[in-house]
Every structure is written in structure tokens, then in C-alpha cells.
Design an enzyme around this catalytic site. Structure first.
Site, PDB file in Angstrom:
ATOM      1  N   GLY A 297     -23.638  -0.061  16.861  1.00  0.00           N
ATOM      2  CA  GLY A 297     -23.594  -0.818  15.432  1.00  0.00           C
ATOM      3  C   GLY A 297     -22.129  -0.540  14.586  1.00  0.00           C
ATOM      4  N   CYS A 298     -21.410   0.682  15.046  1.00  0.00           N
ATOM      5  CA  CYS A 298     -20.321   0.965  14.411  1.00  0.00           C
ATOM      6  C   CYS A 298     -19.242   0.105  15.177  1.00  0.00           C
ATOM      7  CB  CYS A 298     -19.911   2.398  14.466  1.00  0.00           C
ATOM      8  SG  CYS A 298     -21.260   3.455  13.443  1.00  0.00           S
ATOM      9  N   THR A 299     -19.503   0.083  16.359  1.00  0.00           N
ATOM     10  CA  THR A 299     -18.391  -0.770  17.230  1.00  0.00           C
ATOM     11  C   THR A 299     -18.628  -2.137  16.999  1.00  0.00           C
ATOM     12  OG1 THR A 299     -18.679   0.760  19.048  1.00  0.00           O
ATOM     13  CG2 THR A 299     -18.011  -1.556  19.664  1.00  0.00           C
TER      14      THR A 299
ATOM     15  N   GLY B  11     -17.102  -2.894  13.489  1.00  0.00           N
ATOM     16  CA  GLY B  11     -15.430  -2.594  13.590  1.00  0.00           C
ATOM     17  C   GLY B  11     -14.809  -3.701  14.402  1.00  0.00           C
TER      18      GLY B  11
END
Length: 152
Positions: A42-44, A47
């Protein structure tokens, strides 16, 4: 941190061997997004979405900063691998996280722990908080943030 508040005067280590103090950004819109952990799915994706629309944010006089509790070393690898054009800030002591009240009780596999709740904050050119998104779902989020930036 609530609507109308000013950018906090907290200095954090940033990628590129810099120290960033958000309160120094005047005459520029600022997006600060908090995410749980470098290199997780999710963070990738979040970003990458900010990366892919970065030129649009820049056209609207807006800087972007990603913040997590990860180390600068971890941030540098994450930024390089994903080719992020913006800086990531390391907040291992949770100073900025606490100022924005993004440390929340979370559950994973039945265990409770304190972690970063995915959240995004938008400041106008006067350094005033004008919009916030909490409990963010990644899909469509960056488009929503860009629309808010364009509306200022």
C-alpha cells in the site's frame, strides 16, 4: 493538528542528506503524507501515485513530503528504487507523527500495536492547514489530493 493550524516547526532528517523543517516552507503549498512502512504494498502504491502526478503538483506550486518512522537508510533505498522525486522524512521518535496525531492503535493478525494511520495533510501558501485526509484508502486518494491542491 486541526484545520487552520500552521506547519509545525519540527526538523527531521530527510533523504538526500538534508534536514527539513516544514515551517520553513512559505509561499509554497505543502502536502505531508504519513504512511506506515517503506516498501510495503500500500505504501509503495501510494508513493508511486504521488510520483506519477508529481509534475502536476509542481505546476500548482506544491511540495510533497512522505513521512514514516523508518530510518533514513531505509528511506533512501525506497526512494531510489521507486524513483520518487520528492523527499521522505524519517520520524523515528514520532515527533511529527504525534504533532499530527497519526499514531493509532492498530490490529494485525489479532495483535494490537501502535502504528501510523495512513493520513495526508494539505497546507496553503501561508503554511495553514486547509485539508486533511485520515484513514486513507490508497485507490484514488492522490487524485483527490491533487484536486484539492488545484482548488486553492
Amino acid at each position: 493538528m486541526k484545520l487552520g493550524d500552521k506547519l509545525p516547526a519540527i526538523a527531521l532528517a530527510a533523504t538526500g542528506d538534508k534536514t527539513v523543517k516544514l515551517s520553513q516552507f512559505k509561499k509554497t503549498k505543502v502536502v505531508v503524507y504519513f504512511y506506515p512502512k517503506d516498501s510495503t504494498p500500500g505504501c509503495t502504491t501510494e508513493g508511486q501515485n504521488f510520483r506519477d502526478l508529481y509534475s502536476q503538483f509542481q505546476k500548482n506550486n506544491c511540495e510533497i513530503f512522505g513521512v514514516s518512522r523508518d530510518s533514513i537508510k531505509s528511506h533512501e533505498k525506497f526512494k531510489e528504487k521507486q524513483e520518487f522525486p520528492f523527499d521522505l522524512l524519517s520520524d523515528p521518535d514520532e515527533a511529527l507523527c504525534k504533532a499530527f496525531d497519526v499514531i493509532k492503535l492498530k490490529k494485525l493478525y489479532g495483535k494490537e500495536y501502535l502504528g501510523i494511520e495512513r493520513s495526508t495533510f494539505l497546507f496553503d501558501e501561508k503554511g495553514k492547514l486547509v485539508n486533511e485526509w485520515r484513514k486513507v484508502r490508497v485507490k484514488g486518494h492522490v487524485d483527490e489530493v491533487l484536486a484539492a491542491v488545484e482548488a486553492i
